[in-house]
Design a protein around this motif. Sequence first.
Motif, PDB file in Angstrom:
ATOM      1  N   UNK A   7       0.995  -1.009   0.102  1.00 39.31           N
ATOM      2  CA  UNK A   7      -0.028   0.021  -0.018  1.00 39.31           C
ATOM      3  C   UNK A   7       0.758   1.265  -0.098  1.00 39.31           C
ATOM      4  N   UNK A   8       0.566   2.158  -0.904  1.00 44.34           N
ATOM      5  CA  UNK A   8       1.217   3.501  -0.885  1.00 44.34           C
ATOM      6  C   UNK A   8       0.595   4.575  -0.392  1.00 44.34           C
ATOM      7  N   UNK A   9      -0.528   4.316   0.311  1.00 41.02           N
ATOM      8  CA  UNK A   9      -1.419   5.411   0.863  1.00 41.02           C
ATOM      9  C   UNK A   9      -1.023   5.822   2.046  1.00 41.02           C
ATOM     10  N   UNK A  10      -0.955   7.224   2.323  1.00 42.86           N
ATOM     11  CA  UNK A  10      -0.277   7.679   3.552  1.00 42.86           C
ATOM     12  C   UNK A  10      -1.479   8.725   4.002  1.00 42.86           C
ATOM     13  N   UNK A  11      -1.003   9.346   5.383  1.00 39.86           N
ATOM     14  CA  UNK A  11      -1.824  10.157   5.837  1.00 39.86           C
ATOM     15  C   UNK A  11      -1.427  11.597   5.082  1.00 39.86           C
ATOM     16  N   UNK A  12      -2.529  12.475   4.466  1.00 43.32           N
ATOM     17  CA  UNK A  12      -2.312  13.459   3.909  1.00 43.32           C
ATOM     18  C   UNK A  12      -1.826  14.643   4.993  1.00 43.32           C
ATOM     19  N   UNK A  13      -1.068  15.636   4.807  1.00 42.26           N
ATOM     20  CA  UNK A  13      -0.589  16.629   5.883  1.00 42.26           C
ATOM     21  C   UNK A  13      -1.727  17.328   6.229  1.00 42.26           C
ATOM     22  N   UNK A  14      -2.694  17.823   5.310  1.00 46.15           N
ATOM     23  CA  UNK A  14      -3.615  18.913   5.673  1.00 46.15           C
ATOM     24  C   UNK A  14      -4.860  18.133   6.610  1.00 46.15           C
ATOM     25  N   UNK A  15      -4.777  16.709   6.029  1.00 46.13           N
ATOM     26  CA  UNK A  15      -5.857  16.018   6.926  1.00 46.13           C
ATOM     27  C   UNK A  15      -5.453  15.580   8.486  1.00 46.13           C
ATOM     28  N   UNK A  16      -3.992  15.334   8.335  1.00 44.61           N
ATOM     29  CA  UNK A  16      -3.516  14.625   9.498  1.00 44.61           C
ATOM     30  C   UNK A  16      -3.470  16.009  10.422  1.00 44.61           C
ATOM     31  N   UNK A  17      -3.497  17.332  10.119  1.00 43.24           N
ATOM     32  CA  UNK A  17      -3.311  18.342  10.800  1.00 43.24           C
ATOM     33  C   UNK A  17      -4.686  18.898  11.425  1.00 43.24           C
ATOM     34  N   UNK A  18      -5.869  18.261  10.841  1.00 49.09           N
ATOM     35  CA  UNK A  18      -7.020  18.898  11.341  1.00 49.09           C
ATOM     36  C   UNK A  18      -7.326  18.343  12.781  1.00 49.09           C
ATOM     37  N   UNK A  19      -8.140  19.212  13.381  1.00 51.93           N
ATOM     38  CA  UNK A  19      -8.421  18.959  14.782  1.00 51.93           C
ATOM     39  C   UNK A  19      -9.582  17.889  14.702  1.00 51.93           C
ATOM     40  N   UNK A  20      -9.222  16.642  14.951  1.00 52.51           N
ATOM     41  CA  UNK A  20      -9.967  15.430  14.711  1.00 52.51           C
ATOM     42  C   UNK A  20     -11.284  15.628  15.680  1.00 52.51           C
ATOM     43  N   UNK A  21     -11.183  16.215  16.877  1.00 51.01           N
ATOM     44  CA  UNK A  21     -12.135  16.235  17.748  1.00 51.01           C
ATOM     45  C   UNK A  21     -12.967  17.536  17.862  1.00 51.01           C
ATOM     46  N   UNK A  22     -12.753  18.345  16.874  1.00 48.14           N
ATOM     47  CA  UNK A  22     -13.125  19.655  16.977  1.00 48.14           C
ATOM     48  C   UNK A  22     -14.869  19.632  17.209  1.00 48.14           C
ATOM     49  N   UNK A  23     -14.975  20.619  18.175  1.00 47.98           N
ATOM     50  CA  UNK A  23     -16.644  20.738  18.600  1.00 47.98           C
ATOM     51  C   UNK A  23     -16.966  19.755  19.518  1.00 47.98           C
ATOM     52  N   UNK A  24     -16.135  18.744  19.973  1.00 54.20           N
ATOM     53  CA  UNK A  24     -16.673  17.646  20.775  1.00 54.20           C
ATOM     54  C   UNK A  24     -15.977  17.560  22.161  1.00 54.20           C
ATOM     55  N   UNK A  25     -16.774  17.813  23.224  1.00 52.37           N
ATOM     56  CA  UNK A  25     -16.515  17.881  24.471  1.00 52.37           C
ATOM     57  C   UNK A  25     -16.470  16.261  25.034  1.00 52.37           C
ATOM     58  N   UNK A  26     -15.151  16.143  25.688  1.00 55.33           N
ATOM     59  CA  UNK A  26     -15.149  14.780  26.392  1.00 55.33           C
ATOM     60  C   UNK A  26     -15.930  14.998  27.846  1.00 55.33           C
ATOM     61  N   UNK A  27     -16.847  14.229  28.192  1.00 55.66           N
ATOM     62  CA  UNK A  27     -17.601  14.410  29.437  1.00 55.66           C
ATOM     63  C   UNK A  27     -17.558  13.349  30.477  1.00 55.66           C
ATOM     64  N   UNK A  28     -16.340  12.331  30.548  1.00 54.98           N
ATOM     65  CA  UNK A  28     -16.099  11.292  31.360  1.00 54.98           C
ATOM     66  C   UNK A  28     -16.133  11.842  32.763  1.00 54.98           C
ATOM     67  N   UNK A  29     -15.467  13.052  32.979  1.00 55.90           N
ATOM     68  CA  UNK A  29     -15.263  13.371  34.532  1.00 55.90           C
ATOM     69  C   UNK A  29     -16.609  13.703  35.060  1.00 55.90           C
TER      70      UNK A  29
END
Length: 541
Positions: A514-536
């Motif tokens: 496989x030659x696929x790799x993580x694109x720089x722009x995508x890898x730098x995206x804030x993956x959990x943007x707008x999502x709040x962790x509420x475990x505590x």
Amino acid sequence: MLHRSAARADSARVVLINPPGLEGRTNERSLSGGIGVSRKLKPYEHETVEVLAIDFLYLAAVAESAGADVCLVDLLLEARRGHDALAFCADAVAAEPAAKTWVGVRLSIPSLLEDLEFANSLKTALPEACVFVFGNVILSTVEHWIVRANVDLVLYGEPEAFFERLLVAEDPARVEGVLRPEDYRPLQGDELYDEAKAAARRERWVRVSDISRLPMPAWHLLDLARYAKGGRVAELGVFVQASRGCPIGCNMCPYALLEGTTWRHNDIQRVVNEIIHLNRTYGIYRVRFRDPNFGFSRKYASALADALIAHQVELAASIEASVEVFDDETLRKLRQAGINTITTGVETNDPACMASIGQSLRVNDKLRQRIATCHTLGYHVYGTYCLGAPEETWDSVENTWRFAVELDIESGFTLLTPFPGTPMYYRALREGLLEKRMQYSSWNSYSATVQSYALSTTDLDVARWWARMEAILPYRKKRAQGALPKLRFYVRHAPHYALRGACRAYVAWRRQHSARSVPRAAAGTRANEGVKLRVEEQENN
């Protein structure tokens, strides 16, 4: 609160229909927040029909409390399709003539287009009836298909919140939560995929603010013996709902979208009374709590357990919960109350994938401890895993299935499904991981419809089977004690070993070529943007 009207609908007949199923697939329409999941039937597997989803029974109860005559038609149970199904429904409508007849068809996402076509056909067959569609899936999909709807009304909300008003309204379209297809102007073109515009439309979705004001589900309208194997109703498993909504809000999960992030709980005594009713009336003691996160409030869970114990309720129940938030005392109390199975969302054991869905990998350390306690207390724990986050790689898949083996619990693997309206859906669109088209039948939790940065949809389909085989074989082998059980295990699972070998070969080949790799722009995206962790917060609630 549930609004009540002084007017009544004593001259109305309401027929609620569970439409025909997809052939060759399961039709598990209560799952994923009520929008349903579906998978291909295994060789020699026969589909089992679950008891009607709980929203049918609540809606029926509200209609009855308003004075309507109510009939439930389950075409999955009747095993009817096509013209035969239409004729069966027409007979059900004609069985009790009424001044006004309402016919409702529930929609599910894997069969949405088929469900809608069936509803359209019903309207053609029953022109004098008011035909409507309902179901949670409508919330985030209606803009895409309402132009194809030839029914009278679309119920945009939890119908039990406003159905009583609808029954007595002079103009149904003026009732909040009711859409008339012929008058509705949906979003079009690129607007359909505009997150802000779609969110603004979803603000009109109507929910029950206080579920404790709803009447008890209309269990008496079901012929429960027909759902039970051999007609043994006492052995039947049914759904009960203690709460709705999940404030944690994982960004790929439909529950927060469909039921909201406000946690709405039923009155504890009402929950206990419903189970007592099931015990005494039908002998039913097997219950699955249809809550998105049963343990969001540990205090509520503990108080409910106390009430069940105090009333000596007979119970063998399962719950869906974030097991890591329970302390040992609460787990012991729930087990004493009769809860013996916990389904918990482990999701993944990769830090990048976990962050991508709005969670933290540190949860898995707590999970180890709590599952060990569950084993000691005699719980059956079922772990659910979700593969296919944008950051998913072959290594992260392997990390996850190895964690499943370590936990030594029964494990189920699904693929991340970008349900329309979820934050993950819009992220996948922005990053080019998902096509701008609706894929109703493929959004079934078992088919890959969105790629990751490193893996194609074909890769992810194989990854799910690979992870499942790697986890299920050691789990089942460990429990085959003795020479004869062990022999039976190997005979039964010969196809599983063959499939695991094929998956391993595919993975090895793809890892090498496989030659696929993580694109720089995508890898730098804030993956959990707008999502709040509420475990505590959940732990202290």
